[in-house]
Write a protein that holds these residues in place. Structure first.
Motif, short mmCIF file in Angstrom:
data_model
loop_
_atom_site.label_atom_id
_atom_site.label_comp_id
_atom_site.label_asym_id
_atom_site.label_seq_id
_atom_site.Cartn_x
_atom_site.Cartn_y
_atom_site.Cartn_z
N LEU A 96 -6.34 5.01 -21.35
CA LEU A 96 -7.33 5.06 -20.28
C LEU A 96 -8.22 3.81 -20.30
CD1 LEU A 96 -8.38 6.88 -17.99
CD2 LEU A 96 -9.97 7.88 -19.64
N THR A 97 -8.62 3.40 -21.48
CA THR A 97 -9.47 2.21 -21.61
C THR A 97 -8.76 0.96 -21.11
OG1 THR A 97 -10.59 3.18 -23.53
CG2 THR A 97 -10.80 0.79 -23.22
N MET A 98 -7.50 0.78 -21.56
CA MET A 98 -6.73 -0.38 -21.12
C MET A 98 -6.49 -0.35 -19.60
SD MET A 98 -6.23 -2.25 -23.75
CE MET A 98 -4.99 -3.35 -23.10
N SER A 99 -6.28 0.85 -19.08
CA SER A 99 -6.05 0.99 -17.64
C SER A 99 -7.26 0.54 -16.84
CB SER A 99 -5.70 2.45 -17.33
OG SER A 99 -5.46 2.63 -15.95
N TRP A 100 -8.47 0.92 -17.27
CA TRP A 100 -9.68 0.53 -16.55
C TRP A 100 -9.98 -0.95 -16.71
CZ3 TRP A 100 -12.44 2.98 -12.93
CH2 TRP A 100 -12.22 4.36 -12.76
N ILE A 101 -9.72 -1.49 -17.89
CA ILE A 101 -9.93 -2.94 -18.09
C ILE A 101 -8.99 -3.74 -17.19
CG2 ILE A 101 -9.68 -4.84 -19.74
CD1 ILE A 101 -10.61 -2.88 -21.92
N PHE A 102 -7.72 -3.34 -17.17
CA PHE A 102 -6.74 -4.05 -16.34
C PHE A 102 -7.06 -3.86 -14.86
CE2 PHE A 102 -2.56 -4.70 -14.34
CZ PHE A 102 -2.25 -5.95 -14.87
N ALA A 103 -7.60 -2.69 -14.50
CA ALA A 103 -7.99 -2.45 -13.11
C ALA A 103 -9.07 -3.43 -12.68
CB ALA A 103 -8.48 -1.01 -12.95
N HIS B 158 0.90 -4.99 -8.73
CA HIS B 158 1.31 -4.06 -9.78
C HIS B 158 2.83 -3.88 -9.81
CE1 HIS B 158 -2.99 -3.08 -9.84
NE2 HIS B 158 -2.75 -2.66 -11.07
N LEU B 159 3.48 -4.00 -8.65
CA LEU B 159 4.95 -3.96 -8.64
C LEU B 159 5.51 -5.14 -9.42
CD1 LEU B 159 7.63 -2.77 -7.62
CD2 LEU B 159 7.35 -4.19 -5.56
N ILE B 160 4.98 -6.33 -9.22
CA ILE B 160 5.45 -7.52 -9.94
C ILE B 160 5.26 -7.34 -11.45
CG2 ILE B 160 5.01 -9.97 -10.34
CD1 ILE B 160 4.28 -10.16 -7.33
N VAL B 161 4.07 -6.87 -11.84
CA VAL B 161 3.80 -6.69 -13.27
C VAL B 161 4.72 -5.64 -13.87
CG1 VAL B 161 2.06 -5.94 -14.95
CG2 VAL B 161 1.40 -7.43 -13.04
N SER B 162 4.94 -4.53 -13.17
CA SER B 162 5.80 -3.46 -13.68
C SER B 162 7.25 -3.91 -13.79
CB SER B 162 5.70 -2.23 -12.77
OG SER B 162 4.40 -1.68 -12.78
N LEU C 185 11.33 4.00 -8.94
CA LEU C 185 9.89 4.04 -8.73
C LEU C 185 9.21 3.21 -9.81
CD1 LEU C 185 9.41 7.81 -7.80
CD2 LEU C 185 9.30 5.85 -6.25
N TYR C 186 9.28 1.90 -9.67
CA TYR C 186 8.74 1.01 -10.70
C TYR C 186 7.21 1.09 -10.78
CZ TYR C 186 13.48 -0.70 -10.17
OH TYR C 186 14.85 -0.78 -10.08
N VAL C 187 6.57 1.48 -9.68
CA VAL C 187 5.18 1.92 -9.71
C VAL C 187 5.24 3.40 -9.37
CG1 VAL C 187 2.85 1.65 -8.75
CG2 VAL C 187 4.36 -0.35 -8.95
N LEU D 90 -2.64 2.85 -9.72
CA LEU D 90 -1.38 2.12 -9.72
C LEU D 90 -0.90 1.75 -11.13
CD1 LEU D 90 -2.04 -0.34 -6.75
CD2 LEU D 90 -0.45 1.59 -6.74
N ASN D 91 -1.82 1.54 -12.07
CA ASN D 91 -1.40 0.92 -13.34
C ASN D 91 -1.26 1.87 -14.52
OD1 ASN D 91 -3.86 1.28 -14.88
ND2 ASN D 91 -4.74 -0.55 -13.98
#
Length: 302
Positions: A271-278, A51-55, A100-102, A245-246
């Protein structure tokens, strides 16, 4: 109103204390601490790194920054994030706050501090003294006796929050008398600060509610025996950490796209995107190592 973020954070501290004390009491065999530290590393760090890399990629590509990401990523800020441990001291350093990138990673830093001391303090008889000392620091902080802020010691660093983790340990070990003493001390401290004057520290109400919420949720879940919902419980448990994290990443994304993030429909979309990406993150990062990580709880081999 009550900010649900700090409530959840304090509840997380208590649940963590419950889980870690259970692992140390029952799961780590042969008293081989390297198994414990290795298992915790593979639980926390791979998802954080992903998640750090993605952020960082998102920030560099979009230039989108807020208070917690004012400093654009460079080798120094990325190295500091990779080390993770210093991030809990954001209240003492404007620089740490700005990288704090994450954004939730500061509480991971605090969590790691607990991991480091847990095998020592949970196995010896001075645990109650450690809890009392931590609660004393917490009380001094909320009465504004400790610079730079009440927030720094009562919520954001290990010094005044370790007693929440220990509360989780008492819950796991069913030490009801100590739990009652903690609840009484928290209520008395809250009443005292109410009559102290005009000063009321930020997040105090949330911290108290989070402590009581943590006790209640653990009591409920520990006594819940219905196995029909176990697959759902396991599934949500696996995804809860990457969601933790996301979710800021998707808030930033919708802000960057000029969507009103306070709107209910946008929050549902976030919220939906967060759970899908999780789910994607879990499949990519955790699934390949999950079996190995869990095996460390039962063996001294690393």
């Amino acid at each position: 109103g009550v900010n649900p973020g700090p409530v959840a954070v304090i509840g997380f501290y208590i649940i963590s204390g419950y889980v870690i004390s259970y692992i140390l009491d029952y799961r780590i065999k042969g008293k081989i601490l390297k198994s414990f530290y290795a298992e915790r590393f593979f639980r926390i760090y791979p998802q954080f790194l992903f998640h750090l890399i993605v952020s960082v990629m998102f920030i560099l590509l979009t230039g989108h920054t807020i208070g917690m990401t004012e400093t654009l990523p460079d080798w120094k800020s990325i190295a500091t994030n990779l080390f993770l441990f210093p991030l809990q001291f954001k209240a003492f350093s404007g620089y740490l706050y700005s990288i704090l990138y994450v954004p939730t990673s500061w509480s991971l830093s605090l969590e790691i501090s607990f991991y480091l001391v847990a095998p020592i303090i949970l196995k010896f008889r001075f645990l109650d003294l450690v809890a009392a000392t931590s609660f004393g620091i917490f009380a001094l902080a909320i009465f504004d006796f400790l610079p730079p802020s009440a927030h720094a010691y009562s919520y954001a660093t290990i010094f005044g929050t370790l007693h929440f983790f220990i509360l989780g340990t008492w819950l796991q070990r069913k030490q009801t008398k100590k739990i009652g003493i903690w609840v009484g001390a928290m209520i008395l401290t809250s009443l005292a600060i109410t009559f102290w004057g005009s000063w009321r520290p930020p997040h105090l109400d949330e911290v108290i509610i989070g402590g009581l919420f943590g006790i209640l949720i653990i009591k409920f879940l520990a006594g819940y025996k219905n196995q029909h919902f176990k697959p759902i419980d396991d599934f949500l448990g696996r995804l809860s950490y990457p969601v933790f994290l996301n979710h800021f990443l998707f808030i930033w994304t919708f802000e960057w796209l000029d969507f009103p993030v306070q709107a209910f429909n946008i929050q549902i979309a976030i919220l939906t995107m967060s759970w899908i990406f999780a789910w994607i993150a879990y499949r990519l990062v955790e699934t390949p190592i999950d079996g190995f990580r869990r095996s460390l709880r039962f063996t001294g081999k690393v």
